[in-house]
Enzyme design. Structure first.
Site, PDB file in Angstrom:
ATOM      1  N   MET A 127      47.257  41.425  39.113  1.00  0.00           N
ATOM      2  CA  MET A 127      45.973  40.728  38.940  1.00  0.00           C
ATOM      3  C   MET A 127      45.441  40.996  37.540  1.00  0.00           C
ATOM      4  O   MET A 127      45.281  42.153  37.147  1.00  0.00           O
ATOM      5  CB  MET A 127      44.948  41.219  39.962  1.00  0.00           C
ATOM      6  CG  MET A 127      45.245  40.778  41.385  1.00  0.00           C
ATOM      7  SD  MET A 127      44.008  41.410  42.548  1.00  0.00           S
ATOM      8  CE  MET A 127      44.635  43.068  42.873  1.00  0.00           C
ATOM      9  N   VAL A 128      45.185  39.933  36.803  1.00  0.00           N
ATOM     10  CA  VAL A 128      44.649  40.058  35.448  1.00  0.00           C
ATOM     11  C   VAL A 128      43.400  40.932  35.479  1.00  0.00           C
ATOM     12  O   VAL A 128      42.511  40.703  36.305  1.00  0.00           O
ATOM     13  CB  VAL A 128      44.290  38.663  34.874  1.00  0.00           C
ATOM     14  CG1 VAL A 128      43.663  38.797  33.492  1.00  0.00           C
ATOM     15  CG2 VAL A 128      45.526  37.786  34.816  1.00  0.00           C
ATOM     16  N   GLN A 186      54.955  43.545  35.698  1.00  0.00           N
ATOM     17  CA  GLN A 186      55.204  42.103  35.671  1.00  0.00           C
ATOM     18  C   GLN A 186      55.080  41.555  34.250  1.00  0.00           C
ATOM     19  O   GLN A 186      54.093  41.805  33.562  1.00  0.00           O
ATOM     20  CB  GLN A 186      54.244  41.328  36.570  1.00  0.00           C
ATOM     21  CG  GLN A 186      54.763  39.878  36.724  1.00  0.00           C
ATOM     22  CD  GLN A 186      53.807  38.937  37.393  1.00  0.00           C
ATOM     23  OE1 GLN A 186      52.720  38.708  36.903  1.00  0.00           O
ATOM     24  NE2 GLN A 186      54.231  38.372  38.518  1.00  0.00           N
ATOM     25  N   CYS A 196      52.637  31.690  37.671  1.00  0.00           N
ATOM     26  CA  CYS A 196      51.274  31.519  37.151  1.00  0.00           C
ATOM     27  C   CYS A 196      51.034  30.045  36.807  1.00  0.00           C
ATOM     28  O   CYS A 196      51.747  29.476  35.986  1.00  0.00           O
ATOM     29  CB  CYS A 196      51.056  32.383  35.907  1.00  0.00           C
ATOM     30  SG  CYS A 196      49.416  32.151  35.189  1.00  0.00           S
ATOM     31  N   LYS A 204      58.591  36.217  40.863  1.00  0.00           N
ATOM     32  CA  LYS A 204      57.504  35.702  41.699  1.00  0.00           C
ATOM     33  C   LYS A 204      57.354  34.223  41.387  1.00  0.00           C
ATOM     34  O   LYS A 204      57.199  33.850  40.215  1.00  0.00           O
ATOM     35  CB  LYS A 204      56.209  36.459  41.401  1.00  0.00           C
ATOM     36  CG  LYS A 204      55.023  36.047  42.280  1.00  0.00           C
ATOM     37  CD  LYS A 204      53.831  36.983  42.051  1.00  0.00           C
ATOM     38  CE  LYS A 204      52.702  36.691  43.035  1.00  0.00           C
ATOM     39  NZ  LYS A 204      51.999  35.433  42.754  1.00  0.00           N
ATOM     40  N   ASP A 252      46.593  33.939  50.444  1.00  0.00           N
ATOM     41  CA  ASP A 252      45.523  33.939  51.459  1.00  0.00           C
ATOM     42  C   ASP A 252      45.667  35.005  52.540  1.00  0.00           C
ATOM     43  O   ASP A 252      45.331  34.750  53.696  1.00  0.00           O
ATOM     44  CB  ASP A 252      45.434  32.555  52.120  1.00  0.00           C
ATOM     45  CG  ASP A 252      44.644  31.579  51.272  1.00  0.00           C
ATOM     46  OD1 ASP A 252      44.225  31.964  50.159  1.00  0.00           O
ATOM     47  OD2 ASP A 252      44.437  30.432  51.704  1.00  0.00           O
ATOM     48  N   ALA A 256      46.228  39.889  46.841  1.00  0.00           N
ATOM     49  CA  ALA A 256      45.427  39.991  45.612  1.00  0.00           C
ATOM     50  C   ALA A 256      43.957  40.122  45.996  1.00  0.00           C
ATOM     51  O   ALA A 256      43.430  41.221  46.146  1.00  0.00           O
ATOM     52  CB  ALA A 256      45.667  38.767  44.727  1.00  0.00           C
TER      53      ALA A 256
END
Length: 316
Positions: A32-33, A86, A115, A157, A217, A239
């Site tokens: 996660m950024v 990643q 992404c 991913k 989700d 996430a």
């Protein structure tokens, strides 16, 4: 960045594949950024998270700039394992060079092929790679050929294609190249908030012999179990669900006060910048605070103000 290279031999590296052979569903913190950094990884590992990813790092910048390495990648010798770094990459040798730098400190790398952000796609990174299976193959092969450690994992991913046959074909080609596992976000590049295609993840899983991780989700432990049963996936990657409740994998329905206390302790110990420290608390307290409380809490502007607020309202 990561301590003295001479000390790196003491890193307690692990083989991530051992998790997939354990017979349990592997519980994974997503890249996660800004958020899946060392302090947050330390927190979720306290609450039954098995495997953590770093935020996505652009491999070319990482290889070229010591400053980028120092700001993008931090780990420690003992608790932050197994750890997957990643990378966003589009050139085989650049990915390989980046993998070589982190190899003494991490347990594997993951190539971001999922992404959907415009900037990433425009640069040739992320989800546009799902249409370039040969390039993925070259990048994976390069890393496999040039990293000596057979326990070092190389994963990808991805998102899915509109035509699922193309995704299955991509995954089978990646498997043949030596990918350790594949994480599948069950949406296409165009889809953002539409329902996740768990049926597609199930078909991919049935077509492969390497582990498949389901992503998309998953907000509670019940969701994770349900997705595992629906798809047969070997692992689940979360996430936003973990941002809202870092104790989710330990079975908590909402963030327990103990977890908030743990975050405060860990963040202060790691010298986490205020904005990041505060944002994580805003996510964690989303479900347990009233609108009025949020209004007050979300505009606090210093660590001491946040600590006073938590002490006064929650005894933390």
């Amino acid at each position: 960045m990561i301590g003295d290279i001479a000390e790196s031999k003491q890193c307690q590296l692990k083989d991530p594949m051992d998790l997939f052979h354990s017979g349990q569903v592997v519980k994974i913190c997503a890249p996660m950024v800004r958020y899946s950094k060392l302090a947050f990884r330390t927190l979720v590992r306290k609450y039954s998270c098995d495997l953590c990813y770093t935020p996505m790092i652009v491999a070319a910048d990482f290889v070229r700039s010591a400053k980028a390495r120092d700001s993008e990648f931090t780990t420690n010798k003992v608790g932050d394992h197994p750890l997957i770094v990643q990378f966003a990459a589009k050139e085989a040798q650049v990915l390989c060079d980046a993998a070589r730098i982190v190899c003494p400190f991490a347990d594997g790398i993951d190539l971001n092929c999922g992404c959907p952000q415009r900037w990433a796609m425009a640069e040739g990174y992320g989800a546009c790679l799902i249409n370039k299976p040969e390039l993925i193959r070259d990048m994976v092969r390069h890393v496999r050929n040039q990293i000596d450690n057979p326990r070092f994992s190389v994963s990808i991913k991805i998102r899915i294609h509109e035509d699922l046959k193309r995704t299955v074909d991509l995954c089978q080609k990646a498997e043949a190249t030596g990918v350790s596992w594949i994480t599948v976000h069950g949406r296409s590049v165009e889809e953002r908030h539409q329902p996740v295609h768990y049926d597609a993840i199930k078909i991919i899983k049935q077509s492969m012999s390497i582990p498949i991780v389901a992503n998309g989700d998953i907000k509670t432990l019940k969701d994770a179990e349900s997705v595992h049963h629906l798809t047969g996936a070997d692992g689940v990657m979360v996430a936003r669900g973990l941002l809202a409740n870092p104790a989710m994998f330990a079975g908590y329905e909402e963030t327990p006060l103990k977890c908030i206390q743990d975050w405060v302790d860990i963040a202060l110990e790691h010298g986490t910048p205020f904005t990041c420290f505060h944002h994580h608390l805003m996510y964690m307290m989303e479900r347990i605070t009233s609108k009025q409380e949020k209004k007050v809490f979300n505009v606090l502007s210093s660590t001491s103000a946040v600590l006073d607020y938590l002490n006064d309202h929650y005894g933390v």
